[in-house]
Design a protein around this motif. Structure first.
Motif, PDB file in Angstrom:
ATOM      1  N   GLU A  98       0.791  -0.974  -0.026  1.00  0.00           N
ATOM      2  CA  GLU A  98      -0.152   0.200  -0.003  1.00  0.00           C
ATOM      3  C   GLU A  98       0.708   1.273   0.169  1.00  0.00           C
ATOM      4  O   GLU A  98       0.646   2.309  -0.514  1.00  0.00           O
ATOM      5  CB  GLU A  98      -0.836  -0.028   1.144  1.00  0.00           C
ATOM      6  N   VAL A  99       2.069   0.963   0.823  1.00  0.00           N
ATOM      7  CA  VAL A  99       2.815   2.313   0.813  1.00  0.00           C
ATOM      8  C   VAL A  99       3.459   2.596  -0.387  1.00  0.00           C
ATOM      9  O   VAL A  99       3.649   3.642  -0.882  1.00  0.00           O
ATOM     10  CB  VAL A  99       3.858   2.261   1.878  1.00  0.00           C
ATOM     11  N   CYS A 100       3.790   1.427  -1.177  1.00  0.00           N
ATOM     12  CA  CYS A 100       4.489   1.550  -2.559  1.00  0.00           C
ATOM     13  C   CYS A 100       3.664   2.090  -3.324  1.00  0.00           C
ATOM     14  O   CYS A 100       4.126   2.914  -4.150  1.00  0.00           O
ATOM     15  CB  CYS A 100       5.072   0.273  -2.870  1.00  0.00           C
ATOM     16  N   ILE A 101       2.452   1.757  -3.455  1.00  0.00           N
ATOM     17  CA  ILE A 101       1.358   2.249  -4.389  1.00  0.00           C
ATOM     18  C   ILE A 101       1.286   3.730  -4.276  1.00  0.00           C
ATOM     19  O   ILE A 101       1.080   4.567  -5.044  1.00  0.00           O
ATOM     20  CB  ILE A 101      -0.005   1.498  -4.335  1.00  0.00           C
ATOM     21  N   LEU A 102       1.204   4.157  -2.726  1.00  0.00           N
ATOM     22  CA  LEU A 102       0.808   5.329  -2.668  1.00  0.00           C
ATOM     23  C   LEU A 102       2.046   6.376  -3.306  1.00  0.00           C
ATOM     24  O   LEU A 102       1.988   7.502  -3.772  1.00  0.00           O
ATOM     25  CB  LEU A 102       0.999   5.679  -1.132  1.00  0.00           C
ATOM     26  N   CYS A 103       3.284   5.846  -2.912  1.00  0.00           N
ATOM     27  CA  CYS A 103       4.544   6.638  -3.226  1.00  0.00           C
ATOM     28  C   CYS A 103       4.652   6.802  -4.982  1.00  0.00           C
ATOM     29  O   CYS A 103       4.824   7.694  -5.412  1.00  0.00           O
ATOM     30  CB  CYS A 103       5.854   6.082  -2.756  1.00  0.00           C
ATOM     31  N   GLN A 104       4.253   5.488  -5.595  1.00  0.00           N
ATOM     32  CA  GLN A 104       4.375   5.560  -6.834  1.00  0.00           C
ATOM     33  C   GLN A 104       3.194   6.641  -7.527  1.00  0.00           C
ATOM     34  O   GLN A 104       3.490   7.446  -8.416  1.00  0.00           O
ATOM     35  CB  GLN A 104       3.883   4.188  -7.331  1.00  0.00           C
ATOM     36  N   TRP A 105       2.215   6.672  -6.707  1.00  0.00           N
ATOM     37  CA  TRP A 105       1.063   7.608  -7.286  1.00  0.00           C
ATOM     38  C   TRP A 105       1.604   9.031  -7.134  1.00  0.00           C
ATOM     39  O   TRP A 105       1.137  10.137  -7.809  1.00  0.00           O
ATOM     40  CB  TRP A 105      -0.234   7.121  -6.373  1.00  0.00           C
ATOM     41  N   LEU A 106       2.069   9.194  -6.016  1.00  0.00           N
ATOM     42  CA  LEU A 106       2.599  10.891  -5.597  1.00  0.00           C
ATOM     43  C   LEU A 106       3.624  11.272  -6.636  1.00  0.00           C
ATOM     44  O   LEU A 106       3.638  12.364  -6.820  1.00  0.00           O
ATOM     45  CB  LEU A 106       3.299  10.743  -4.255  1.00  0.00           C
ATOM     46  N   GLY A 107       4.406  10.104  -7.062  1.00  0.00           N
ATOM     47  CA  GLY A 107       5.356  10.422  -8.263  1.00  0.00           C
ATOM     48  C   GLY A 107       4.987  10.786  -9.262  1.00  0.00           C
ATOM     49  O   GLY A 107       5.511  11.493 -10.068  1.00  0.00           O
ATOM     50  N   THR A 108       3.779  10.331  -9.510  1.00  0.00           N
ATOM     51  CA  THR A 108       3.153  10.850 -11.039  1.00  0.00           C
ATOM     52  C   THR A 108       2.466  12.385 -10.894  1.00  0.00           C
ATOM     53  O   THR A 108       1.710  12.886 -11.889  1.00  0.00           O
ATOM     54  CB  THR A 108       1.876   9.760 -11.594  1.00  0.00           C
ATOM     55  N   GLN A 109       2.080  12.495  -9.676  1.00  0.00           N
ATOM     56  CA  GLN A 109       1.453  13.803  -9.563  1.00  0.00           C
ATOM     57  C   GLN A 109       2.259  15.118  -9.375  1.00  0.00           C
ATOM     58  O   GLN A 109       3.279  15.108  -8.918  1.00  0.00           O
ATOM     59  CB  GLN A 109       0.735  13.785  -8.171  1.00  0.00           C
ATOM     60  N   SER A 110       1.837  16.111 -10.180  1.00  0.00           N
ATOM     61  CA  SER A 110       2.762  17.430 -10.080  1.00  0.00           C
ATOM     62  C   SER A 110       2.218  18.187  -8.692  1.00  0.00           C
ATOM     63  O   SER A 110       1.390  17.857  -8.074  1.00  0.00           O
ATOM     64  CB  SER A 110       1.987  18.278 -11.131  1.00  0.00           C
ATOM     65  N   VAL A 111       3.192  19.256  -8.584  1.00  0.00           N
ATOM     66  CA  VAL A 111       2.958  19.857  -7.255  1.00  0.00           C
ATOM     67  C   VAL A 111       1.538  20.521  -7.079  1.00  0.00           C
ATOM     68  O   VAL A 111       1.012  20.709  -6.030  1.00  0.00           O
ATOM     69  CB  VAL A 111       4.261  20.864  -6.946  1.00  0.00           C
ATOM     70  N   GLN A 112       1.382  21.194  -8.354  1.00  0.00           N
ATOM     71  CA  GLN A 112      -0.036  21.887  -8.364  1.00  0.00           C
ATOM     72  C   GLN A 112      -1.247  21.061  -7.948  1.00  0.00           C
ATOM     73  O   GLN A 112      -2.322  21.674  -7.712  1.00  0.00           O
ATOM     74  CB  GLN A 112      -0.022  22.848  -9.666  1.00  0.00           C
TER      75      GLN A 112
ATOM     76  N   VAL B 148      11.418   7.270   0.856  1.00  0.00           N
ATOM     77  CA  VAL B 148      10.530   7.519   1.471  1.00  0.00           C
ATOM     78  C   VAL B 148       9.367   6.414   1.940  1.00  0.00           C
ATOM     79  O   VAL B 148       9.053   6.405   2.930  1.00  0.00           O
ATOM     80  CB  VAL B 148       9.669   8.537   0.728  1.00  0.00           C
ATOM     81  N   SER B 149       9.603   5.548   1.071  1.00  0.00           N
ATOM     82  CA  SER B 149       8.654   4.370   1.392  1.00  0.00           C
ATOM     83  C   SER B 149       9.113   3.502   2.428  1.00  0.00           C
ATOM     84  O   SER B 149       8.278   3.241   3.315  1.00  0.00           O
ATOM     85  CB  SER B 149       8.686   3.359  -0.019  1.00  0.00           C
ATOM     86  N   GLN B 150      10.448   3.370   2.408  1.00  0.00           N
ATOM     87  CA  GLN B 150      11.186   2.579   3.769  1.00  0.00           C
ATOM     88  C   GLN B 150      10.899   3.533   5.110  1.00  0.00           C
ATOM     89  O   GLN B 150      10.472   2.765   5.998  1.00  0.00           O
ATOM     90  CB  GLN B 150      12.608   2.715   3.308  1.00  0.00           C
ATOM     91  N   LEU B 151      10.803   4.857   4.979  1.00  0.00           N
ATOM     92  CA  LEU B 151      10.436   5.427   6.130  1.00  0.00           C
ATOM     93  C   LEU B 151       9.167   5.276   6.426  1.00  0.00           C
ATOM     94  O   LEU B 151       8.678   5.113   7.806  1.00  0.00           O
ATOM     95  CB  LEU B 151      10.930   7.000   6.034  1.00  0.00           C
ATOM     96  N   LEU B 152       8.315   5.249   5.524  1.00  0.00           N
ATOM     97  CA  LEU B 152       6.908   5.258   5.933  1.00  0.00           C
ATOM     98  C   LEU B 152       6.609   3.903   6.182  1.00  0.00           C
ATOM     99  O   LEU B 152       5.725   3.614   7.287  1.00  0.00           O
ATOM    100  CB  LEU B 152       5.991   5.589   4.691  1.00  0.00           C
ATOM    101  N   GLU B 153       7.176   2.712   5.504  1.00  0.00           N
ATOM    102  CA  GLU B 153       6.916   1.340   6.193  1.00  0.00           C
ATOM    103  C   GLU B 153       7.311   1.179   7.575  1.00  0.00           C
ATOM    104  O   GLU B 153       6.578   0.451   8.500  1.00  0.00           O
ATOM    105  CB  GLU B 153       7.585   0.456   5.101  1.00  0.00           C
TER     106      GLU B 153
ATOM    107  N   LYS C 220       6.106  20.310 -12.035  1.00  0.00           N
ATOM    108  CA  LYS C 220       6.979  19.418 -11.866  1.00  0.00           C
ATOM    109  C   LYS C 220       6.501  18.193 -10.695  1.00  0.00           C
ATOM    110  O   LYS C 220       5.581  18.313 -10.005  1.00  0.00           O
ATOM    111  CB  LYS C 220       8.588  19.741 -10.990  1.00  0.00           C
ATOM    112  N   SER C 221       6.753  17.029 -11.027  1.00  0.00           N
ATOM    113  CA  SER C 221       6.275  15.825 -10.303  1.00  0.00           C
ATOM    114  C   SER C 221       6.922  15.683  -8.909  1.00  0.00           C
ATOM    115  O   SER C 221       8.048  16.513  -8.514  1.00  0.00           O
ATOM    116  CB  SER C 221       6.487  14.379 -11.077  1.00  0.00           C
ATOM    117  N   VAL C 222       6.319  15.157  -7.703  1.00  0.00           N
ATOM    118  CA  VAL C 222       6.788  14.983  -6.373  1.00  0.00           C
ATOM    119  C   VAL C 222       8.056  14.294  -6.543  1.00  0.00           C
ATOM    120  O   VAL C 222       8.855  14.603  -5.863  1.00  0.00           O
ATOM    121  CB  VAL C 222       5.603  14.388  -5.550  1.00  0.00           C
ATOM    122  N   LEU C 223       8.262  13.558  -7.685  1.00  0.00           N
ATOM    123  CA  LEU C 223       9.400  12.734  -7.577  1.00  0.00           C
ATOM    124  C   LEU C 223      10.704  13.701  -8.087  1.00  0.00           C
ATOM    125  O   LEU C 223      11.668  13.431  -7.476  1.00  0.00           O
ATOM    126  CB  LEU C 223       9.414  11.615  -8.902  1.00  0.00           C
ATOM    127  N   ASP C 224      10.225  14.741  -8.944  1.00  0.00           N
ATOM    128  CA  ASP C 224      11.515  15.630  -9.188  1.00  0.00           C
ATOM    129  C   ASP C 224      11.728  16.334  -8.062  1.00  0.00           C
ATOM    130  O   ASP C 224      13.025  16.712  -7.682  1.00  0.00           O
ATOM    131  CB  ASP C 224      10.878  16.466 -10.258  1.00  0.00           C
TER     132      ASP C 224
END
Length: 337
Positions: free
Chosen positions: A35-49, A292-297, A276-280
């Motif tokens: 679940e954490v991995c899926i959340l982080c992957q989704w965040l990586g595709t989202q732009s800051v705005q 980030v995933s490791q810390l959240l997990e 820019k994406s959250v990943l950037d």
């Protein structure tokens, strides 16, 4: 759901099974990691705005840095912790060289030495300040006074006899004693003294000399134990001095100057990163989604386990599930089963 609403045995069993199912899921490490991995992957595709607006960001950071006051008790405890750190026995055996890398000192020395323009500007302002001129005048006057007094009082010296003659001639001609004559000369030549001081300091603090000064200070200080800091900082005073220093910072952060710079800085950052994406953004901060995933997990898992084991999760979830299962629309659906 109200307390007067009748309960249904089957629905109560559904609620209990639902709670057990969710508890098992959140206690399952593999499930949580997914679940954490899926959340982080989704965040990586989202732009800051897409996640936060400029107004929201400015409002949040203004609340954190301007509107929220740090409690006095927190400042007091900060002073106590720093005081304990200064008194720690480890400071007796830890030297400056143990915590500062010599290559970093060399980089700092080269950087400082290269700033000749800024150094000359600083020297010019210091030497022209009345306080500097006053101190330098008094120092020169005292040194000359001590020099003449030591030689004039030396009865066995031939130089002493000539100096006494010269002193007598000077005082007869000027109607001033030697100390007043020196003082009068220095006062009349204040600007010359300042110019001479500026010229001398610039010569002595050349780029090479400043670099060598850093090197010499490093060799003198590198083996100094950290416990020597107590010669310059009174550890027992820190619980009082920390709140005092905070007063200056507190006034600064409430000033229009800071508020305007905070707003302009955030606006510039947001406009530069909104597409820019959250990943950037994470990469710009020197971290990765994996970290980030490791810390959240790790931390989220521990928090959820504690939340579930002490019964708080079940109490909160039971109320929510009751509200859901006993709504008219859910009851109608259950009747169709």
């Amino acid at each position: 759901m109200t307390d007067s609403m009748p309960t249904h045995p089957l629905i109560e069993q559904l609620i209990e099974q639902h709670i057990i199912f969710l508890e098992q899921q959140f206690l399952d490490t593999t499930y949580l990691q997914q679940e954490v991995c899926i959340l982080c992957q989704w965040l990586g595709t989202q732009s800051v705005q897409n996640l936060v607006s400029l107004d929201q960001l400015q409002s949040t950071l203004r609340h954190l840095f301007i509107d929220t006051d740090l409690p006095q008790n927190t400042l007091k405890h900060l002073g106590i912790r720093l005081s304990e750190a200064l008194k720690h026995p480890l400071n007796q055996t830890t030297t400056i060289a143990d915590i500062v890398h010599p290559l970093h000192v060399d980089d700092l020395a080269q950087y400082t030495a290269s700033k000749s323009t800024q150094r000359q500007y600083l020297i010019a302002h210091i030497t022209k300040h009345p306080a500097f001129v006053n101190i330098a005048t008094q120092l020169i006057q005292q040194v000359l006074h001590d020099y003449f007094q030591n030689h004039l009082n030396n009865n066995s010296s031939h130089v002493s006899r000539f100096m006494k003659i010269g002193k007598s001639v000077l005082e007869n001609v000027t109607d001033l004693n030697l100390s007043h004559a020196i003082q009068q000369y220095l006062e009349k030549n204040v600007s010359k003294l300042a110019m001479l001081a500026e010229k001398t300091l610039n010569q002595q603090l050349s780029n090479d000399n400043v670099y060598e000064l850093h090197v010499q200070m490093w060799h003198q200080l590198k083996n100094t134990p950290l416990s020597h800091l107590q010669h310059y900082i009174d550890a027992d005073d820190l619980p009082q001095t920390i709140p005092l220093l905070h007063q200056f910072l507190d006034h600064f952060r409430h000033s229009p100057f800071f508020a305007q710079h905070l707003q302009q800085g955030l606006t510039a950052w947001y406009l530069d990163h909104e597409n820019k994406s959250v990943l950037d953004v994470l990469h710009a901060l020197g971290t990765t989604p994996e970290q980030v995933s490791q810390l959240l997990e790790q931390h989220l898992g521990q928090i959820l386990q504690q939340f579930i084991h002490d019964g708080s999760f079940k109490i909160r979830l039971r109320q929510q599930l009751h509200d859901f299962y006993y709504t008219p629309s859910t009851l109608d659906l259950l009747k169709k089963i």
